[in-house]
Design a protein around this motif. Structure first.
Motif, PDB file in Angstrom:
ATOM      1  N   ALA A 376      -5.553 -37.302  -7.620  1.00 19.58           N
ATOM      2  CA  ALA A 376      -5.904 -38.023  -8.840  1.00 19.58           C
ATOM      3  C   ALA A 376      -5.752 -37.188 -10.104  1.00 19.58           C
ATOM      4  O   ALA A 376      -5.728 -37.740 -11.200  1.00 19.58           O
ATOM      5  CB  ALA A 376      -7.345 -38.542  -8.748  1.00 19.58           C
ATOM      6  N   VAL A 377      -5.647 -35.869  -9.959  1.00 18.97           N
ATOM      7  CA  VAL A 377      -5.625 -35.018 -11.160  1.00 18.97           C
ATOM      8  C   VAL A 377      -4.280 -34.356 -11.388  1.00 18.97           C
ATOM      9  O   VAL A 377      -4.159 -33.469 -12.229  1.00 18.97           O
ATOM     10  CB  VAL A 377      -6.736 -33.946 -11.078  1.00 18.97           C
ATOM     11  CG1 VAL A 377      -8.098 -34.595 -11.020  1.00 18.97           C
ATOM     12  CG2 VAL A 377      -6.530 -33.008  -9.894  1.00 18.97           C
ATOM     13  N   VAL A 378      -3.241 -34.767 -10.642  1.00 19.49           N
ATOM     14  CA  VAL A 378      -1.913 -34.199 -10.839  1.00 19.49           C
ATOM     15  C   VAL A 378      -0.919 -35.326 -11.123  1.00 19.49           C
ATOM     16  O   VAL A 378      -1.181 -36.492 -10.807  1.00 19.49           O
ATOM     17  CB  VAL A 378      -1.446 -33.406  -9.599  1.00 19.49           C
ATOM     18  CG1 VAL A 378      -2.393 -32.263  -9.300  1.00 19.49           C
ATOM     19  CG2 VAL A 378      -1.303 -34.316  -8.380  1.00 19.49           C
ATOM     20  N   GLU A 381       4.618 -36.920  -9.255  1.00 27.32           N
ATOM     21  CA  GLU A 381       5.655 -36.152  -8.584  1.00 27.32           C
ATOM     22  C   GLU A 381       5.128 -34.870  -7.937  1.00 27.32           C
ATOM     23  O   GLU A 381       5.844 -34.186  -7.218  1.00 27.32           O
ATOM     24  CB  GLU A 381       6.779 -35.796  -9.559  1.00 27.32           C
ATOM     25  CG  GLU A 381       6.364 -34.883 -10.711  1.00 27.32           C
ATOM     26  CD  GLU A 381       5.884 -35.649 -11.933  1.00 27.32           C
ATOM     27  OE1 GLU A 381       5.871 -35.064 -13.024  1.00 27.32           O
ATOM     28  OE2 GLU A 381       5.519 -36.839 -11.790  1.00 27.32           O
ATOM     29  N   ARG A 382       3.870 -34.550  -8.176  1.00 28.90           N
ATOM     30  CA  ARG A 382       3.262 -33.365  -7.574  1.00 28.90           C
ATOM     31  C   ARG A 382       2.249 -33.747  -6.483  1.00 28.90           C
ATOM     32  O   ARG A 382       1.477 -32.913  -6.029  1.00 28.90           O
ATOM     33  CB  ARG A 382       2.557 -32.530  -8.652  1.00 28.90           C
ATOM     34  CG  ARG A 382       3.517 -31.790  -9.578  1.00 28.90           C
ATOM     35  CD  ARG A 382       4.196 -30.680  -8.778  1.00 28.90           C
ATOM     36  NE  ARG A 382       5.048 -29.853  -9.601  1.00 28.90           N
ATOM     37  CZ  ARG A 382       6.368 -29.904  -9.598  1.00 28.90           C
ATOM     38  NH1 ARG A 382       6.983 -30.792  -8.826  1.00 28.90           N
ATOM     39  NH2 ARG A 382       7.081 -29.088 -10.334  1.00 28.90           N
ATOM     40  N   ALA A 383       2.257 -34.995  -6.053  1.00 27.91           N
ATOM     41  CA  ALA A 383       1.266 -35.460  -5.076  1.00 27.91           C
ATOM     42  C   ALA A 383       1.387 -34.720  -3.748  1.00 27.91           C
ATOM     43  O   ALA A 383       0.394 -34.288  -3.163  1.00 27.91           O
ATOM     44  CB  ALA A 383       1.408 -36.967  -4.860  1.00 27.91           C
ATOM     45  N   GLY A 384       2.615 -34.569  -3.239  1.00 29.99           N
ATOM     46  CA  GLY A 384       2.807 -33.874  -1.978  1.00 29.99           C
ATOM     47  C   GLY A 384       2.364 -32.426  -2.049  1.00 29.99           C
ATOM     48  O   GLY A 384       1.744 -31.897  -1.125  1.00 29.99           O
ATOM     49  N   PRO A 480      -2.453 -40.412 -13.742  1.00 29.34           N
ATOM     50  CA  PRO A 480      -2.823 -39.281 -12.917  1.00 29.34           C
ATOM     51  C   PRO A 480      -2.398 -37.976 -13.564  1.00 29.34           C
ATOM     52  O   PRO A 480      -1.285 -37.837 -14.062  1.00 29.34           O
ATOM     53  CB  PRO A 480      -2.063 -39.523 -11.596  1.00 29.34           C
ATOM     54  CG  PRO A 480      -1.817 -40.990 -11.578  1.00 29.34           C
ATOM     55  CD  PRO A 480      -1.642 -41.390 -13.008  1.00 29.34           C
ATOM     56  N   GLY A 481      -3.289 -37.012 -13.510  1.00 32.06           N
ATOM     57  CA  GLY A 481      -2.968 -35.700 -14.034  1.00 32.06           C
ATOM     58  C   GLY A 481      -3.263 -35.546 -15.491  1.00 32.06           C
ATOM     59  O   GLY A 481      -3.236 -34.441 -16.008  1.00 32.06           O
ATOM     60  N   THR A 489       1.465 -32.201 -20.846  1.00 26.14           N
ATOM     61  CA  THR A 489       2.640 -31.404 -21.134  1.00 26.14           C
ATOM     62  C   THR A 489       3.241 -30.837 -19.858  1.00 26.14           C
ATOM     63  O   THR A 489       4.428 -30.562 -19.805  1.00 26.14           O
ATOM     64  CB  THR A 489       2.284 -30.260 -22.086  1.00 26.14           C
ATOM     65  OG1 THR A 489       1.234 -29.492 -21.503  1.00 26.14           O
ATOM     66  CG2 THR A 489       1.832 -30.777 -23.432  1.00 26.14           C
ATOM     67  N   LEU A 490       2.423 -30.675 -18.810  1.00 31.60           N
ATOM     68  CA  LEU A 490       2.948 -30.195 -17.541  1.00 31.60           C
ATOM     69  C   LEU A 490       3.969 -31.168 -16.989  1.00 31.60           C
ATOM     70  O   LEU A 490       5.045 -30.778 -16.539  1.00 31.60           O
ATOM     71  CB  LEU A 490       1.811 -29.997 -16.539  1.00 31.60           C
ATOM     72  CG  LEU A 490       2.228 -29.660 -15.109  1.00 31.60           C
ATOM     73  CD1 LEU A 490       2.973 -28.336 -15.082  1.00 31.60           C
ATOM     74  CD2 LEU A 490       1.013 -29.605 -14.199  1.00 31.60           C
ATOM     75  N   THR A 491       3.651 -32.456 -17.031  1.00 34.51           N
ATOM     76  CA  THR A 491       4.590 -33.467 -16.545  1.00 34.51           C
ATOM     77  C   THR A 491       5.888 -33.416 -17.337  1.00 34.51           C
ATOM     78  O   THR A 491       6.980 -33.487 -16.779  1.00 34.51           O
ATOM     79  CB  THR A 491       3.956 -34.864 -16.661  1.00 34.51           C
ATOM     80  OG1 THR A 491       2.714 -34.866 -15.974  1.00 34.51           O
ATOM     81  CG2 THR A 491       4.852 -35.921 -16.062  1.00 34.51           C
ATOM     82  N   GLU A 492       5.763 -33.293 -18.659  1.00 40.07           N
ATOM     83  CA  GLU A 492       6.960 -33.262 -19.494  1.00 40.07           C
ATOM     84  C   GLU A 492       7.799 -32.019 -19.214  1.00 40.07           C
ATOM     85  O   GLU A 492       9.023 -32.083 -19.112  1.00 40.07           O
ATOM     86  CB  GLU A 492       6.547 -33.306 -20.966  1.00 40.07           C
ATOM     87  CG  GLU A 492       5.835 -34.603 -21.357  1.00 40.07           C
ATOM     88  CD  GLU A 492       5.167 -34.482 -22.721  1.00 40.07           C
ATOM     89  OE1 GLU A 492       5.359 -33.443 -23.374  1.00 40.07           O
ATOM     90  OE2 GLU A 492       4.451 -35.421 -23.110  1.00 40.07           O
TER      91      GLU A 492
END
Length: 499
Positions: A376-378, A381-384, A480-481, A489-492
């Motif tokens: 829930a906090v990522v 695309e970082r779920a795995g 999420p995240g 900004t991490l996702t970007e």
């Protein structure tokens, strides 16, 4: 068969490898007598398995994406079975520990590919049902482990806790090859072997240092060298993960407070809840004189409480923020360990019951929710990666718990016993020491050692619970995240890096 076959195949492997985490606990006194094993040997029987599982889980998971999930899964089950046979025929503690490490490698390959295989076969509502069944099987394995271990140890002998894996493995491999289709991860991904090796070096070094501290002291040259090598391996791991194209874990995720909080909770959870169990089992059988079956049944209070809370709580606590269930569960585990720190020379197994119930209640809250809290906090695309990290931190926490709590146990025992006698007592040698020391002294020494270990475990769980409550926040509407300015900004940055 098409509907339930793949789920049955995957659950068989999962049940077997998770069963081996707890089934050996009750057999430790029997192993010590049969193999003339020391306390350190018994610690490594437990830690060798957990460490290999923790150190290789992420790396083998990435290998499954490249090579094929089914292929890696079947290889893992086969290796686990072969290693179980080696465990059963082991003639000495060194052979048994080596076989347990090999078991852990097979378990890592099996567990790392479990969820990808289920995700490739089931979609929508069927996927939810499959994951629910898989979670229930995982909980059942931990619950029946001590009881089954007691029955096998008292019956045909401790070696059968390993032999029982062989027929289950054959069925699991046959069924997987027959009904589970092959699947792979995204194309172009590479396996981060350098990260895998350096993380294994860190985990192994810090655990070895903690185990060695119990027998040689924290300031001994070998202990300090182990911690120094662990620190060096951690630095190398960080450098590798910052440069590699496909890291085991994106270290920038730890800049998100919620993710760091969940990982701290995962590290504290398994160690605090189960790390003292091995030494409690030795106390029950070698000091109180209980049979393996009766000793295993004592832990049913914990298992049943966890099962009831996880089953009922899933419906009653739907919609409650994960920071409350996970953080609150850790605080309950801490309270339970503090409640068990009341033993004296005259205490019996009944003194453990209130604490075991509290630990079980806490486990029932934490176990079902901690993986979901990480997801829930990522970013999606970082779920795995997040799911793998949670399992890794849980297993690493268990390995460190076994080591640290054992050191706390023997350190307190040395207040009333010589060093060698304290280690012999903690390793199941109460019978051999009875001629040299009064029974009251031995009972008092072991009780005070268990009290100290329980207090340390309680502190670990409490700190973990406080960190979860303080750092984990429900994501805002951004998705999420998006829990702070760094998460978005991490996702970007990740997307830009991929393009």
């Amino acid at each position: 068969m098409r509907t339930w076959g793949p789920l049955t195949a995957v659950c068989l492997g999962t049940f077997m490898l998770l069963l081996d985490v707890t089934i050996a606990v009750v057999a430790l006194p029997g192993m010590a007598r049969s193999l003339n094993a020391s306390l350190s040997d018994l610690q490594w029987v437990m830690d060798g398995y957990a460490l290999a599982l923790a150190a290789l889980l992420l790396g083998i998971g990435a290998a499954g994406d490249v090579i094929g999930h089914r292929r890696v899964h079947v290889t893992g089950v086969a290796l686990f079975a072969a290693s179980s046979l080696l465990c059963g025929v082991a003639s000495g503690p060194g052979t048994l520990v080596a076989a347990r490490v090999s078991q852990g490698v097979g378990a890592a390959a099996t567990l790392a590919t479990t969820l990808p295989l289920l995700g490739s076969v089931y979609q929508g509502r069927r996927r939810s049902v499959a994951l629910g069944v898989w979670g229930a099987v995982s909980g059942a394995a931990a619950a029946v482990g001590p009881v089954l271990g007691g029955l096998l140890t008292e019956g045909p002998g401790w070696r059968w806790i390993f032999y029982v894996n062989l027929p289950v493995s054959v069925v699991a491999v046959w069924l997987t090859l027959k009904v589970v289709p092959e699947s792979r991860g995204p194309r172009g991904r590479r396996v981060d072997w350098a990260g895998t090796v350096t993380f294994a070096g860190f985990a192994g070094g810090v655990t070895y240092g903690a185990v060695r501290a119990g027998s040689h002291g924290w300031a001994a040259s070998g202990t300090l060298a182990a911690f120094a090598l662990a620190a060096l391996a951690l630095v190398c791991f960080v450098l590798v993960e910052r440069r590699v194209a496909d890291p085991l874990i994106d270290l920038r995720l730890f800049r998100v407070p919620a993710f760091a909080g969940v990982m701290a909770g995962a590290l504290a959870f398994t160690g605090a809840a189960f790390g003292v169990m091995a030494y409690t089992s030795i106390w029950l059988q070698t000091v109180l004189g209980m049979s393996p079956v009766r000793g295993g049944l004592v832990f049913l209070w914990l298992s049943l409480a966890a099962f009831v809370v996880s089953a009922v709580g899933g419906r009653l606590l739907h919609g409650v923020p994960s920071r409350i269930t996970v953080g609150g569960g850790l605080l309950l585990i801490g309270s339970g360990q503090f409640c068990m720190a009341v033993l004296d020379a005259g205490s019996g197994a009944g003194a453990l019951v209130p604490g075991l119930l509290l630990v079980g209640f806490g486990t029932g809250l934490v176990a079902p929710g901690i993986a979901g809290a990480a997801l829930a906090v990522v970013p999606p695309e970082r779920a795995g990666m997040a799911g793998g990290a949670v399992n890794t931190f849980r297993q690493l926490g268990y390995a460190l718990g076994i080591a640290v709590f054992g050191t706390a146990l023997t350190s307190r025992m040395r207040d009333t016993l010589p060093r060698d006698a304290a280690h012999a007592l903690a390793g199941g040698g109460a019978g051999e020491l009875s001629g040299a020391f009064p029974e009251q002294v031995l009972r008092s020494a072991f009780a005070s050692g268990l009290n100290t270990a329980a207090v340390v475990a309680g502190l670990v769980a409490t700190v973990g619970g406080v960190l979860v409550l303080a750092l984990v926040r429900t994501p805002r509407a951004g998705g999420p995240g998006v829990t702070d300015s760094g998460a978005g900004t991490l996702t970007e940055r990740t997307a830009a890096q991929r393009n």
